[in-house]
Scaffold this motif. Sequence first.
Motif, PDB file in Angstrom:
ATOM      1  N   GLY A  17      46.951  32.643  49.577  1.00 27.26           N
ATOM      2  CA  GLY A  17      46.664  34.193  49.183  1.00 27.26           C
ATOM      3  C   GLY A  17      45.722  34.401  48.000  1.00 27.26           C
ATOM      4  O   GLY A  17      45.647  35.572  47.538  1.00 27.26           O
ATOM      5  N   GLN A  18      45.313  33.256  47.351  1.00 26.80           N
ATOM      6  CA  GLN A  18      44.498  33.718  46.368  1.00 26.80           C
ATOM      7  C   GLN A  18      45.276  34.219  45.239  1.00 26.80           C
ATOM      8  O   GLN A  18      44.858  35.653  44.521  1.00 26.80           O
ATOM      9  CB  GLN A  18      43.398  34.373  46.430  1.00 26.80           C
ATOM     10  N   SER A  19      46.299  33.722  44.739  1.00 27.86           N
ATOM     11  CA  SER A  19      47.216  34.172  43.485  1.00 27.86           C
ATOM     12  C   SER A  19      47.071  33.331  42.685  1.00 27.86           C
ATOM     13  O   SER A  19      47.606  33.667  41.296  1.00 27.86           O
ATOM     14  CB  SER A  19      48.631  34.388  43.930  1.00 27.86           C
ATOM     15  N   TYR A  20      46.127  32.172  42.432  1.00 23.65           N
ATOM     16  CA  TYR A  20      46.095  31.281  41.370  1.00 23.65           C
ATOM     17  C   TYR A  20      44.803  30.880  41.314  1.00 23.65           C
ATOM     18  O   TYR A  20      44.326  30.246  42.168  1.00 23.65           O
ATOM     19  CB  TYR A  20      46.949  30.087  41.566  1.00 23.65           C
ATOM     20  N   PHE A  21      44.191  31.257  40.094  1.00 23.22           N
ATOM     21  CA  PHE A  21      42.788  30.870  39.723  1.00 23.22           C
ATOM     22  C   PHE A  21      42.847  30.008  38.561  1.00 23.22           C
ATOM     23  O   PHE A  21      43.535  30.250  37.663  1.00 23.22           O
ATOM     24  CB  PHE A  21      41.937  32.112  39.671  1.00 23.22           C
TER      25      PHE A  21
ATOM     26  N   ALA B 135      37.109  30.991  28.097  1.00 26.68           N
ATOM     27  CA  ALA B 135      37.471  32.264  29.154  1.00 26.68           C
ATOM     28  C   ALA B 135      36.104  33.244  28.556  1.00 26.68           C
ATOM     29  O   ALA B 135      35.577  34.035  29.333  1.00 26.68           O
ATOM     30  CB  ALA B 135      38.563  33.013  28.728  1.00 26.68           C
ATOM     31  N   HIS B 136      35.375  33.113  27.477  1.00 27.62           N
ATOM     32  CA  HIS B 136      34.438  33.949  27.019  1.00 27.62           C
ATOM     33  C   HIS B 136      33.075  33.151  27.123  1.00 27.62           C
ATOM     34  O   HIS B 136      32.101  33.826  26.941  1.00 27.62           O
ATOM     35  CB  HIS B 136      34.632  34.214  25.632  1.00 27.62           C
ATOM     36  N   GLY B 137      33.219  32.022  27.971  1.00 27.69           N
ATOM     37  CA  GLY B 137      31.634  31.456  28.126  1.00 27.69           C
ATOM     38  C   GLY B 137      31.201  32.294  29.195  1.00 27.69           C
ATOM     39  O   GLY B 137      31.841  32.770  30.161  1.00 27.69           O
ATOM     40  N   ASP B 138      29.709  32.064  29.068  1.00 26.04           N
ATOM     41  CA  ASP B 138      28.949  32.709  30.212  1.00 26.04           C
ATOM     42  C   ASP B 138      28.595  31.831  31.299  1.00 26.04           C
ATOM     43  O   ASP B 138      27.632  31.174  31.141  1.00 26.04           O
ATOM     44  CB  ASP B 138      27.540  33.275  29.527  1.00 26.04           C
ATOM     45  N   ASN B 139      29.619  31.448  32.287  1.00 21.90           N
ATOM     46  CA  ASN B 139      29.307  30.805  33.250  1.00 21.90           C
ATOM     47  C   ASN B 139      29.799  31.483  34.701  1.00 21.90           C
ATOM     48  O   ASN B 139      30.511  32.429  34.966  1.00 21.90           O
ATOM     49  CB  ASN B 139      29.948  29.577  32.915  1.00 21.90           C
ATOM     50  N   ASN B 140      29.205  30.928  35.778  1.00 20.49           N
ATOM     51  CA  ASN B 140      29.497  31.444  37.034  1.00 20.49           C
ATOM     52  C   ASN B 140      30.928  31.554  37.643  1.00 20.49           C
ATOM     53  O   ASN B 140      31.579  32.517  38.013  1.00 20.49           O
ATOM     54  CB  ASN B 140      28.486  30.972  38.094  1.00 20.49           C
ATOM     55  N   CYS B 141      31.493  30.431  37.158  1.00 14.88           N
ATOM     56  CA  CYS B 141      32.957  30.265  37.676  1.00 14.88           C
ATOM     57  C   CYS B 141      33.841  31.293  37.062  1.00 14.88           C
ATOM     58  O   CYS B 141      34.596  32.134  37.582  1.00 14.88           O
ATOM     59  CB  CYS B 141      33.595  29.008  37.216  1.00 14.88           C
TER      60      CYS B 141
ATOM     61  N   ASN C 268      32.948  34.320  35.893  1.00 12.34           N
ATOM     62  CA  ASN C 268      32.646  35.464  36.195  1.00 12.34           C
ATOM     63  C   ASN C 268      33.376  35.811  37.777  1.00 12.34           C
ATOM     64  O   ASN C 268      33.691  37.003  37.922  1.00 12.34           O
ATOM     65  CB  ASN C 268      31.170  35.597  36.361  1.00 12.34           C
ATOM     66  N   ASP C 269      33.177  34.910  38.437  1.00 14.39           N
ATOM     67  CA  ASP C 269      33.755  34.994  39.719  1.00 14.39           C
ATOM     68  C   ASP C 269      35.239  35.084  39.535  1.00 14.39           C
ATOM     69  O   ASP C 269      35.885  36.323  40.425  1.00 14.39           O
ATOM     70  CB  ASP C 269      33.385  33.540  40.472  1.00 14.39           C
TER      71      ASP C 269
ATOM     72  N   GLU D  62      39.630  41.574  39.078  1.00 18.67           N
ATOM     73  CA  GLU D  62      39.284  43.089  39.115  1.00 18.67           C
ATOM     74  C   GLU D  62      39.328  43.739  40.362  1.00 18.67           C
ATOM     75  O   GLU D  62      40.233  44.718  40.322  1.00 18.67           O
ATOM     76  CB  GLU D  62      37.767  43.186  38.638  1.00 18.67           C
ATOM     77  N   GLU D  63      39.074  42.873  41.657  1.00 15.32           N
ATOM     78  CA  GLU D  63      39.242  43.390  42.774  1.00 15.32           C
ATOM     79  C   GLU D  63      41.027  43.389  43.015  1.00 15.32           C
ATOM     80  O   GLU D  63      41.248  44.411  43.813  1.00 15.32           O
ATOM     81  CB  GLU D  63      38.785  42.245  43.756  1.00 15.32           C
TER      82      GLU D  63
END
Length: 526
Positions: free
Chosen positions: A312-316, A322-328, A330-331, A337-338
């Motif tokens: 159910g996509q409840s664990y990422f 956390a403040h690094g600029d990387n795609n992971c 950001n995703d 946010e969604e």
Amino acid sequence: MFVCFYLTRGLALIQIHLIPIQKSDVQNHYVDKLISSMMKTTKTVMMIAQHRVAQWCFKKGSVTAAYELKVKAGEVRRDDAQVALAAKLDALHESLSSLPPVPMRTEEPTESSKPLLLTRSLASAQSFVRKKFHLWSFGSLPRGIYIHGPVGVGKSFLMDLFYASVNVPDDDSCCNSDSCNHAKITKRRVHFHEFMLDVHHRIFVYKQKHPRENAIPIIAQQLAQEAQLLCFDEFQVTDVADAMILKRLFLLLLDWNVVVVATSNRSPDALYEGGINRSLFLPFIDMLKHTFDIISMEDSPKDYRLETRADGQSYFWSNKDAHGDNNCNNDIQAQLEEIFGGTASGTEAEVIQVLFGRTVKVARLNDRCAWFDFAELCYQPLGAADYISLCDRFAVIIMDGVPQLDANHLNEARRFVTLIDACYESRTRLVLAAKVPLDELFVDFEAQVESSDGDEELFVSEKGGSSSSFATTMIRSKDGEHKEWSATGRVGVSLAQLSSANDLAFSFRRAASRLVEMGGKEWGRQ
């Protein structure tokens, strides 16, 4: 003195007699004769009860029937231990027809209340005869059930099937079935943490008005009037305040004809193990073993929750800053946010009311969701009452910045596990963003101590002295590394809190198992 006995027919108790006996009125041999008659009546009732139970065994009970439907639908796989537990719960369900009603309270309970004094006399008389003649239950009164075993073996699942099968007085949904022949009683299903919070809050409120009076008898009567069947999930004792009142509370509930079913990861003998003044708690364990049927599922090591992985996509998770600029990262943030439903800019902080006049402040929220950093909920001095209030308010809780939890995070891990339990019981969706995969989130540890008598005098295995505020013990991580655990160090606490630390390590498996189940697509209140 008072002599109390029951007039029964079959399994149905139909009348209660309270006979005052004055020494000046009768001779001792008359009292002996009366007691002998009571004992013969009890033996006859038990023989009739056994005959009725033998007849009942030839038909399928409501819990077993519900379980078989789950098996047939493919929702669960047949398990011998679960089948045996279902049969025990069916027997209890059938015996509830013999449960006498709780005496009604006709006015507000006060020390000067005559109805209360009468009912107290009844409870005292029952308690006296129980202790005097070792009659932990009169006649055919149902015994409670205490179920213990590893996580994920179906303890709570079967208890919930049993709970659903018991009709309440205004429940007419089963009037066309055989279950209508069973007694209809009031019931309550609650996590044990939440129940004890409720008890302590009731004591707090009562003591505000009656500071010199004993609140426990009043609270027991209130609880009995509200629910004659109590089902407790995750029965455990880690708090000394709980330990000191449980025996008195449970004996009074028993005297008020309350039946208790409880699940636990601990056997009765392991409850409050290593706790402060445990010798004062041992009589409760003895009482528990005398008044309950103890059912072990220790030989069922399979955790069925782990068969269905979270989808159910409840664990990422991401091991990047956390403040690094990387795609992971950001995703992950985009997905959070969604789930949150958009930004909360412009939303004022909300103050959530908690028991005992406390509050919890929520800075980022909307109507259905609250978003926290791990430090906000687990580095602060919060507890079960706070988390339960948050779950009552929000259907979804998001938490990011979750670290790997090991011996360096004992207090934070304890709060996190308590939050998981609160979300699980309320079916609140818990969305986590962590720094490690789920199967690496909880790092096992072991607090090593030795005990001279299994009770209060504790000795550390590595270094330090006897149990005191200055004692030092060592915690061994899963990798074998030893770290100091002292009263003044950052790593932990004194030996006085050894029991709760051991319970925390024990509860890691339950928390990990529950997170898997809570990650399913169907999880949640909405």
